[in-house]
Design a protein around this motif. Structure first.
Motif, PDB file in Angstrom:
ATOM      1  N   LEU A 234      -3.254   2.916 -11.203  1.00 54.63           N
ATOM      2  CA  LEU A 234      -2.965   1.564 -10.738  1.00 54.63           C
ATOM      3  C   LEU A 234      -3.802   0.599 -11.556  1.00 54.63           C
ATOM      4  O   LEU A 234      -5.027   0.703 -11.592  1.00 54.63           O
ATOM      5  CB  LEU A 234      -3.302   1.414  -9.257  1.00 54.63           C
ATOM      6  CG  LEU A 234      -3.309  -0.018  -8.702  1.00 54.63           C
ATOM      7  CD1 LEU A 234      -1.899  -0.616  -8.726  1.00 54.63           C
ATOM      8  CD2 LEU A 234      -3.874  -0.050  -7.277  1.00 54.63           C
TER       9      LEU A 234
ATOM     10  N   ARG B 107      -7.982   3.960 -10.944  1.00 53.89           N
ATOM     11  CA  ARG B 107      -7.937   2.610 -10.367  1.00 53.89           C
ATOM     12  C   ARG B 107      -8.630   1.678 -11.365  1.00 53.89           C
ATOM     13  O   ARG B 107      -9.812   1.855 -11.648  1.00 53.89           O
ATOM     14  CB  ARG B 107      -8.692   2.545  -9.037  1.00 53.89           C
ATOM     15  CG  ARG B 107      -8.204   3.526  -7.981  1.00 53.89           C
ATOM     16  CD  ARG B 107      -9.266   3.661  -6.886  1.00 53.89           C
ATOM     17  NE  ARG B 107      -8.850   4.592  -5.837  1.00 53.89           N
ATOM     18  CZ  ARG B 107      -8.496   4.224  -4.619  1.00 53.89           C
ATOM     19  NH1 ARG B 107      -8.541   2.945  -4.276  1.00 53.89           N
ATOM     20  NH2 ARG B 107      -8.121   5.119  -3.738  1.00 53.89           N
TER      21      ARG B 107
ATOM     22  N   LEU C 280      -4.801   7.571  -4.852  1.00 50.86           N
ATOM     23  CA  LEU C 280      -4.505   7.061  -6.188  1.00 50.86           C
ATOM     24  C   LEU C 280      -5.257   7.872  -7.224  1.00 50.86           C
ATOM     25  O   LEU C 280      -6.324   8.434  -6.938  1.00 50.86           O
ATOM     26  CB  LEU C 280      -4.921   5.589  -6.322  1.00 50.86           C
ATOM     27  CG  LEU C 280      -4.143   4.551  -5.528  1.00 50.86           C
ATOM     28  CD1 LEU C 280      -4.862   3.200  -5.594  1.00 50.86           C
ATOM     29  CD2 LEU C 280      -2.726   4.419  -6.058  1.00 50.86           C
TER      30      LEU C 280
ATOM     31  N   ARG D 282       0.836  -1.202   0.000  1.00 50.68           N
ATOM     32  CA  ARG D 282       0.000   0.000   0.000  1.00 50.68           C
ATOM     33  C   ARG D 282       0.873   1.255   0.000  1.00 50.68           C
ATOM     34  O   ARG D 282       0.617   2.208  -0.741  1.00 50.68           O
ATOM     35  CB  ARG D 282      -0.920   0.009   1.228  1.00 50.68           C
ATOM     36  CG  ARG D 282      -2.096  -0.926   1.164  1.00 50.68           C
ATOM     37  CD  ARG D 282      -2.809  -1.055   2.516  1.00 50.68           C
ATOM     38  NE  ARG D 282      -2.856   0.185   3.260  1.00 50.68           N
ATOM     39  CZ  ARG D 282      -3.810   1.108   3.143  1.00 50.68           C
ATOM     40  NH1 ARG D 282      -4.807   0.909   2.291  1.00 50.68           N
ATOM     41  NH2 ARG D 282      -3.785   2.201   3.872  1.00 50.68           N
TER      42      ARG D 282
ATOM     43  N   ILE E  14       2.578   1.966  -3.538  1.00 45.04           N
ATOM     44  CA  ILE E  14       1.781   2.448  -4.654  1.00 45.04           C
ATOM     45  C   ILE E  14       1.016   3.725  -4.330  1.00 45.04           C
ATOM     46  O   ILE E  14       0.434   4.342  -5.232  1.00 45.04           O
ATOM     47  CB  ILE E  14       0.802   1.362  -5.136  1.00 45.04           C
ATOM     48  CG1 ILE E  14      -0.206   1.003  -4.042  1.00 45.04           C
ATOM     49  CG2 ILE E  14       1.558   0.133  -5.605  1.00 45.04           C
ATOM     50  CD1 ILE E  14      -1.181  -0.083  -4.466  1.00 45.04           C
ATOM     51  N   SER E  15       1.036   4.166  -3.086  1.00 48.17           N
ATOM     52  CA  SER E  15       0.308   5.375  -2.702  1.00 48.17           C
ATOM     53  C   SER E  15       0.791   6.573  -3.516  1.00 48.17           C
ATOM     54  O   SER E  15       1.988   6.762  -3.731  1.00 48.17           O
ATOM     55  CB  SER E  15       0.502   5.647  -1.211  1.00 48.17           C
ATOM     56  OG  SER E  15      -0.190   6.817  -0.828  1.00 48.17           O
TER      57      SER E  15
ATOM     58  N   ALA F   9       0.200   7.138  -6.702  1.00 46.26           N
ATOM     59  CA  ALA F   9       0.401   6.859  -8.127  1.00 46.26           C
ATOM     60  C   ALA F   9      -0.674   7.541  -8.968  1.00 46.26           C
ATOM     61  O   ALA F   9      -1.811   7.767  -8.529  1.00 46.26           O
ATOM     62  CB  ALA F   9       0.376   5.354  -8.376  1.00 46.26           C
TER      63      ALA F   9
END
Length: 296
Positions: A210, A258, A255, A201, A204-205, A207
């Protein structure tokens, strides 16, 4: 950065050749979109393209993607291919690329060892296809102007390499995610992942996009539908819904876009009219589709 989703389906795609489930029958009848098997194409300049994974459906995927069509009598804008694991639905398409065209083939040393052990892949001329081993957590240039970093995610070895004891929580070179960077944008592609721990987590926070493993909606959906004898977690895929599922684990993360990819034919997310699709969309998710373009 420009991303084209070449295929959104998990192994077998939708419809799967030997399956008469609700989703497969609906796809055959044209009631829902068909899905070819998982893979994306990425470019930082619109001219030089990298493939991330090479599915068994790659020939047709290339044929219907204008940006990837041949240049002149012989040639291709594809300069590299990166594979994220040794699964059949991610490497079988390499055989489609055996027609005397040069490109770089990137993978971790462990995945390269799997490829090297399969003699049929010697059809890729080693004088043209350069097999480049990539160290985890080390940035490299995947295509002109396009950076990539591979990192371990929870997973397992491919089905054809499983022994008597199967571990689905391996964190190493056998299953990786990809961080793609270009012109200040940051995108993660993680088509296979067995769980979502806190360290993932954190990684990738923030980004810009995703693209994440959406194989199954519920962990036991294949068992309940009579389509298989394994749960999603046994196959190395975290479910979308339920406790510990990706919908819950990623709900409050910062993000941009998604997008769920790598959907199994049993997954109700495949059906645009399903309540499960509506639930995912209400949580801010899109469901990828073949030919979908993303410009983060």
């Amino acid at each position: 950065m420009r991303i084209v989703i070449l295929g959104t389906g998990a192994g077998g795609g939708v419809p799967q050749w030997n399956c008469g489930c609700r989703n497969c029958d609906a796809a055959r009848a044209g009631r829902i979109p068909a899905m070819s098997q998982s893979g994306i194409a990425v470019s930082a300049n619109g001219r030089d393209w990298a493939l991330v994974n090479a599915s068994p459906d790659l020939r047709q995927q290339l044929a219907v993607t204008p940006a990837l069509r041949p240049e002149g009598l012989r040639g291709s804008p594809i300069c590299s291919v990166l594979v994220t694991n040794g699964d059949i639905d991610h490497v079988a398409g390499l055989l489609t690329l055996r027609e005397g065209q040069g490109f770089d083939l990137f993978a971790t040393p462990a995945i390269h060892a799997v490829l090297a052990a399969n003699p049929i892949l010697s059809a890729l001329n080693p004088q043209l296809v350069l097999r480049r081993a990539v160290t985890l957590d080390t940035r490299f240039e995947l295509a002109p102007g396009l950076g990539a970093t591979l990192f371990a995610v929870p997973g397992k070895v491919p089905l054809y390499l499983e022994g008597d004891e199967v571990r689905t929580d391996l964190v190493g070179e056998q299953t990786v995610g990809v961080e793609l960077t270009a012109k200040g944008r940051r995108v993660f592609y993680i088509p296979g992942c067995a769980s979502v721990p806190d360290w993932l987590r954190a990684r990738i926070s923030g980004a810009d996009a995703l693209l994440f493993d959406g194989t199954l909606w519920t962990d036991d959906e294949m068992l309940r539908a009579g389509l298989g004898a394994k749960t999603g977690r046994r196959m190395g895929h975290v479910p979308v819904s339920g406790p510990g599922g990706s919908l819950e684990a990623l709900r409050d993360l910062d993000l941009g876009a998604r997008i769920y990819v790598h959907l199994n034919n049993s997954n109700p997310l495949v059906d645009p009219a399903s309540p499960e699709r509506a639930e995912a969309q209400a949580a801010g998710w899109q469901v990828g589709h073949d030919g979908m373009e993303i410009v983060p």
